[in-house]
Design an enzyme around this catalytic site. Structure first.
Site, PDB file in Angstrom:
ATOM      1  N   LYS A 310      -1.552   7.075  -4.670  1.00  0.00           N
ATOM      2  CA  LYS A 310      -1.376   7.466  -3.266  1.00  0.00           C
ATOM      3  C   LYS A 310      -2.222   8.680  -2.901  1.00  0.00           C
ATOM      4  O   LYS A 310      -2.665   9.448  -3.754  1.00  0.00           O
ATOM      5  CB  LYS A 310       0.111   7.680  -2.970  1.00  0.00           C
ATOM      6  CG  LYS A 310       0.865   6.353  -2.991  1.00  0.00           C
ATOM      7  CD  LYS A 310       2.299   6.450  -2.546  1.00  0.00           C
ATOM      8  CE  LYS A 310       2.932   5.059  -2.509  1.00  0.00           C
ATOM      9  NZ  LYS A 310       4.370   5.114  -2.172  1.00  0.00           N
ATOM     10  N   ARG A 345       7.156   2.060  -9.994  1.00  0.00           N
ATOM     11  CA  ARG A 345       6.369   1.017  -9.318  1.00  0.00           C
ATOM     12  C   ARG A 345       4.906   1.436  -9.399  1.00  0.00           C
ATOM     13  O   ARG A 345       4.520   2.460  -8.821  1.00  0.00           O
ATOM     14  CB  ARG A 345       6.822   0.867  -7.868  1.00  0.00           C
ATOM     15  CG  ARG A 345       6.117  -0.252  -7.104  1.00  0.00           C
ATOM     16  CD  ARG A 345       6.660  -0.362  -5.684  1.00  0.00           C
ATOM     17  NE  ARG A 345       6.035  -1.456  -4.961  1.00  0.00           N
ATOM     18  CZ  ARG A 345       4.908  -1.368  -4.255  1.00  0.00           C
ATOM     19  NH1 ARG A 345       4.278  -0.189  -4.178  1.00  0.00           N
ATOM     20  NH2 ARG A 345       4.407  -2.408  -3.631  1.00  0.00           N
TER      21      ARG A 345
END
Length: 367
Positions: A310, A345
């Protein structure tokens, strides 16, 4: 974050009605050190897994700010905290969806989309998405998370029909091959199509708030569901996100989502919570939530953490593009595992498995 004051002791006045009290496990250990601490009574189990904690931060939110007091477990009885045994039981109870292997389960990301922030277009056709899912499973993914709609910041929604077209054949193939599959969707018709095709889990970035039919569907099917924290929607969520105290605000809002899910008929032991790294949060908010991640075990549900590749990683470092964020992704994954996260995840399953294995080996030597 709002004003935080660290105090040497908890005053009785802080326990008055109206003040919110939170428990943040500290001095967390794993493996043999955890077992030894639990056996000797100097530590308590964390989420029923392979970790334990030796101390707590008692966090009290008042009208004037937040006060934090570090306390040993032995001192808890003298503090007369409301519902302390219930709180401690919720922190320590085994999670029904999680085994006791000691390493977090890995949820491998399979984006069957042309526009996801990291791998958009790489697995946009069903054949390549299926092959990618099979590779992730071979590398160690316990769950394969199939998504057909990008929820990156600023993303536009896609039609229900298109989302089903992208995901249903991938779900059917991977589930049919015996893999545990999750459908990453906010939309009840997409969830239903995936569950009919063999998906076992639902992963909803909106925490079952986007589609009014989603809660009833999940309750009827009895499947595990991931409730993620997000405000607004992917198109607008990064427009000046603001929190009084990000970890506590996210905790409170997830607590509301869990309560709403239970009220809708979803069994609490089917619920996983995700604090939503990167969703309606600045880099500072993401760091604050990650630092206090052990707080979220107080909700009594397994904790999923997803920070893979991210943008905050680049913002914390040298502005690296998405393809160069593996080291930061691993650092955040290890930090989450150290705070008891039960599911990570990730895009890079094999690399994450290796990092976790090395960390576990180091922990065993230290203990």
């Amino acid at each position: 974050m709002t004003l935080i004051q660290r105090k040497p002791a908890l005053t009785r006045g802080l326990l008055r009605s109206g003040n919110r009290i939170y428990l943040l496990p500290r001095d967390i250990v794993t493996g043999e050190a955890a077992r030894a601490g639990i056996a000797s009574g100097t530590a308590r189990p964390l989420a029923g897994g392979a970790s334990a904690y030796h101390a707590l931060d008692l966090i009290v939110r008042t009208d004037d700010g937040i006060q934090v007091v570090r306390t040993s477990l032995a001192a808890l009885d003298s503090l007369d905290l409301p519902d302390i045994e219930t709180r401690l039981e919720r922190l320590g109870a085994k999670r029904a969806l999680i085994d006791d292997a000691g390493l977090p389960m890995l949820m491998g990301i399979v984006n069957a989309t042309p526009d996801s922030f990291s791998d958009g277009g790489q697995h946009a056709d069903a054949e390549s998405a299926i092959a990618h899912g099979l590779r992730l499973s071979q590398e160690g993914a316990t769950i394969l998370d199939i998504g057909g709609e990008s929820t990156r910041p600023g993303a536009d929604p896609v039609s229900i029909g298109e989302e089903i077209r992208r995901t249903e054949p991938v779900v059917r193939a991977l589930a049919g091959a015996g893999h545990s599959v999750s459908i990453d969707s906010r939309n009840a018709p997409v969830m239903a199509a995936a569950l009919d095709a063999g998906a076992a889990w639902v992963n909803d970035v909106s925490g079952l708030t986007h589609d009014s039919a989603a809660s009833a569907l999940v309750a009827e099917r009895g499947c595990p569901v991931v409730l993620m924290h997000m405000r607004a929607d992917p198109k607008t969520m990064q427009l000046e996100p603001s929190y009084q105290c990000a970890p506590l605000d996210v905790y409170d809002e997830l607590e509301e989502r869990v309560a709403a899910a239970v009220a809708a008929g979803i069994a609490r032991d089917r619920i996983v919570i995700d604090p939503g790294f990167g969703f309606a949060k600045s880099t500072t908010h993401n760091l604050e939530v990650t630092s206090w991640l052990a707080l979220f075990h107080g909700l009594g549900c397994p904790v999923l953490f997803g920070a893979s590749r991210k943008s905050s990683i680049g913002q914390m470092s040298r502005g690296e593009p998405v393809g160069e964020r593996l080291p930061g992704s691993l650092a955040l994954g290890l930090a989450a595992a150290a705070r008891g996260a039960q599911i990570l995840r990730v895009h890079d399953v094999g690399e994450t498995m290796q990092a976790l294995a090395v960390q576990r080996a180091l922990d065993a030597v230290d203990q």
